[in-house]
Scaffold this active site. Structure first.
Site, PDB file in Angstrom:
ATOM      1  N   ASP A  32       0.861  -1.186   0.000  1.00 21.16           N
ATOM      2  CA  ASP A  32       0.000   0.000   0.000  1.00 21.16           C
ATOM      3  C   ASP A  32       0.903   1.242   0.000  1.00 21.16           C
ATOM      4  O   ASP A  32       1.907   1.295   0.713  1.00 21.16           O
ATOM      5  CB  ASP A  32      -0.906  -0.011   1.237  1.00 21.16           C
ATOM      6  CG  ASP A  32      -2.048   0.985   1.135  1.00 21.16           C
ATOM      7  OD1 ASP A  32      -3.212   0.555   1.124  1.00 21.16           O
ATOM      8  OD2 ASP A  32      -1.769   2.201   1.080  1.00 21.16           O
ATOM      9  N   ASN A  88     -13.014  -3.341   2.477  1.00 23.75           N
ATOM     10  CA  ASN A  88     -14.108  -2.366   2.483  1.00 23.75           C
ATOM     11  C   ASN A  88     -14.936  -2.458   1.200  1.00 23.75           C
ATOM     12  O   ASN A  88     -14.369  -2.557   0.107  1.00 23.75           O
ATOM     13  CB  ASN A  88     -13.539  -0.952   2.620  1.00 23.75           C
ATOM     14  CG  ASN A  88     -12.728  -0.787   3.905  1.00 23.75           C
ATOM     15  OD1 ASN A  88     -13.082  -1.340   4.942  1.00 23.75           O
ATOM     16  ND2 ASN A  88     -11.627  -0.043   3.839  1.00 23.75           N
ATOM     17  N   GLN A  95     -14.862   2.276   1.425  1.00 22.72           N
ATOM     18  CA  GLN A  95     -14.128   1.971   0.190  1.00 22.72           C
ATOM     19  C   GLN A  95     -13.828   3.262  -0.551  1.00 22.72           C
ATOM     20  O   GLN A  95     -14.731   4.092  -0.744  1.00 22.72           O
ATOM     21  CB  GLN A  95     -14.938   1.020  -0.705  1.00 22.72           C
ATOM     22  CG  GLN A  95     -14.162   0.578  -1.941  1.00 22.72           C
ATOM     23  CD  GLN A  95     -14.898  -0.464  -2.795  1.00 22.72           C
ATOM     24  OE1 GLN A  95     -16.073  -0.748  -2.568  1.00 22.72           O
ATOM     25  NE2 GLN A  95     -14.199  -0.999  -3.787  1.00 22.72           N
ATOM     26  N   HIS A 101     -10.119  -4.994  -3.398  1.00 26.15           N
ATOM     27  CA  HIS A 101      -8.796  -5.201  -2.790  1.00 26.15           C
ATOM     28  C   HIS A 101      -8.972  -5.656  -1.358  1.00 26.15           C
ATOM     29  O   HIS A 101      -9.916  -5.260  -0.674  1.00 26.15           O
ATOM     30  CB  HIS A 101      -7.922  -3.936  -2.863  1.00 26.15           C
ATOM     31  CG  HIS A 101      -8.580  -2.709  -2.341  1.00 26.15           C
ATOM     32  ND1 HIS A 101      -9.530  -1.999  -3.057  1.00 26.15           N
ATOM     33  CD2 HIS A 101      -8.462  -2.058  -1.167  1.00 26.15           C
ATOM     34  CE1 HIS A 101      -9.952  -0.974  -2.349  1.00 26.15           C
ATOM     35  NE2 HIS A 101      -9.328  -0.984  -1.180  1.00 26.15           N
ATOM     36  N   HIS A 103      -6.961  -5.767   2.152  1.00 24.36           N
ATOM     37  CA  HIS A 103      -5.807  -5.264   2.901  1.00 24.36           C
ATOM     38  C   HIS A 103      -5.259  -6.372   3.795  1.00 24.36           C
ATOM     39  O   HIS A 103      -6.031  -7.030   4.514  1.00 24.36           O
ATOM     40  CB  HIS A 103      -6.217  -4.123   3.842  1.00 24.36           C
ATOM     41  CG  HIS A 103      -6.743  -2.888   3.169  1.00 24.36           C
ATOM     42  ND1 HIS A 103      -5.981  -1.753   2.992  1.00 24.36           N
ATOM     43  CD2 HIS A 103      -7.963  -2.594   2.658  1.00 24.36           C
ATOM     44  CE1 HIS A 103      -6.717  -0.813   2.406  1.00 24.36           C
ATOM     45  NE2 HIS A 103      -7.925  -1.300   2.192  1.00 24.36           N
TER      46      HIS A 103
HETATM   47  P1  AMP Z   1      -9.938   1.462   0.632  1.00 24.47           P
HETATM   48  O1  AMP Z   1     -10.212   2.629   1.548  1.00 24.47           O
HETATM   49  O2  AMP Z   1     -10.215   0.136   1.282  1.00 24.47           O
HETATM   50  O3  AMP Z   1     -10.612   1.618  -0.717  1.00 24.47           O
HETATM   51  O4  AMP Z   1      -8.380   1.466   0.430  1.00 24.47           O
HETATM   52  C1  AMP Z   1      -7.706   2.048  -0.626  1.00 24.47           C
HETATM   53  C2  AMP Z   1      -6.226   1.868  -0.348  1.00 24.47           C
HETATM   54  O5  AMP Z   1      -5.514   2.021  -1.551  1.00 24.47           O
HETATM   55  C3  AMP Z   1      -5.649   2.880   0.652  1.00 24.47           C
HETATM   56  O6  AMP Z   1      -5.054   2.177   1.738  1.00 24.47           O
HETATM   57  C4  AMP Z   1      -4.619   3.634  -0.175  1.00 24.47           C
HETATM   58  O7  AMP Z   1      -3.483   3.996   0.567  1.00 24.47           O
HETATM   59  C5  AMP Z   1      -4.296   2.628  -1.252  1.00 24.47           C
HETATM   60  N1  AMP Z   1      -3.803   3.192  -2.513  1.00 24.47           N
HETATM   61  C6  AMP Z   1      -4.350   4.207  -3.228  1.00 24.47           C
HETATM   62  N2  AMP Z   1      -3.635   4.431  -4.348  1.00 24.47           N
HETATM   63  C7  AMP Z   1      -2.613   3.539  -4.339  1.00 24.47           C
HETATM   64  C8  AMP Z   1      -1.510   3.266  -5.211  1.00 24.47           C
HETATM   65  N3  AMP Z   1      -1.315   3.983  -6.331  1.00 24.47           N
HETATM   66  N4  AMP Z   1      -0.663   2.252  -4.896  1.00 24.47           N
HETATM   67  C9  AMP Z   1      -0.848   1.538  -3.766  1.00 24.47           C
HETATM   68  N5  AMP Z   1      -1.859   1.742  -2.905  1.00 24.47           N
HETATM   69  C10 AMP Z   1      -2.727   2.729  -3.174  1.00 24.47           C
END
Ligand code: AMP
Ligand code: ZN
Length: 136
Positions: A32, A88, A95, A101, A103
């Site tokens: 992440d 999420n 989300q 995805h 985590h």
């Molecule tokens: P969510 O809130 O479950 O949709 O999580 C989205 C996650 O994606 C967050 O933890 C961000 O830090 C991560 N994220 C967003 N853009 C990138 C990226 N370009 N590379 C890696 N992680 C990312």
């Protein structure tokens, strides 16, 4: 089956550089970019699915197997003390990127992170009704 405007489609396809820690034919596991802790990883299918609600059953199973393997390697290589799986679905649930995805978050004693909710109370009748609605 990708979405040309989706950043996780591009990362999963290798079109945008990422710190990839594991790759299979159907998934890429990356660090992440804004990690909660040291080693926070995301399991991304290479095909585009909005979230768990439209993820095929077989892909859900494979994602969980990958999560287990990733967790074991975090324990072995980073010496973490625990692991959270967080996933999420939809804005109401936090989300922010609308490509499925999962985590995988290594946890360390005193890492000062919290994954919390406030417990609520429902009456016995409400709990019975909820269970009846959800029962399959
Ligand atoms: P969510 O809130 O479950 O949709 O999580 C989205 C996650 O994606 C967050 O933890 C961000 O830090 C991560 N994220 C967003 N853009 C990138 C990226 N370009 N590379 C890696 N992680 C990312
Ligand atoms: Zn996508």
């Amino acid at each position: 089956m990708t979405d040309c405007n989706c950043i996780f489609c591009k990362i999963a396809a290798g079109e945008i550089p990422s710190r990839t820690i594991r790759e299979t034919e159907e998934f890429r596991v990356v660090l992440d970019v804004a990690p909660a802790t040291k080693g926070h990883a995301l399991i991304l299918p290479k095909n585009h699915y909005r979230n768990l609600l439209d993820l095929p059953q077989e892909m859900a199973q494979k994602a969980m197997v990958l999560a287990k393997e990733t967790a074991l390697s975090m324990k072995e290589s980073l010496g973490c003390d625990g692991i959270n799986l967080v996933q999420n679905n939809e804005e109401a649930a936090g989300q922010t990127v609308f490509h499925f995805h999962l985590h995988v978050i290594p946890r360390y004693e005193k890492d000062e992170q919290k994954i919390v909710w406030t417990p609520r109370e429902f009456s016995r009748e409400e709990m019975d009704e909820i269970a009846d609605k959800l029962k399959r």
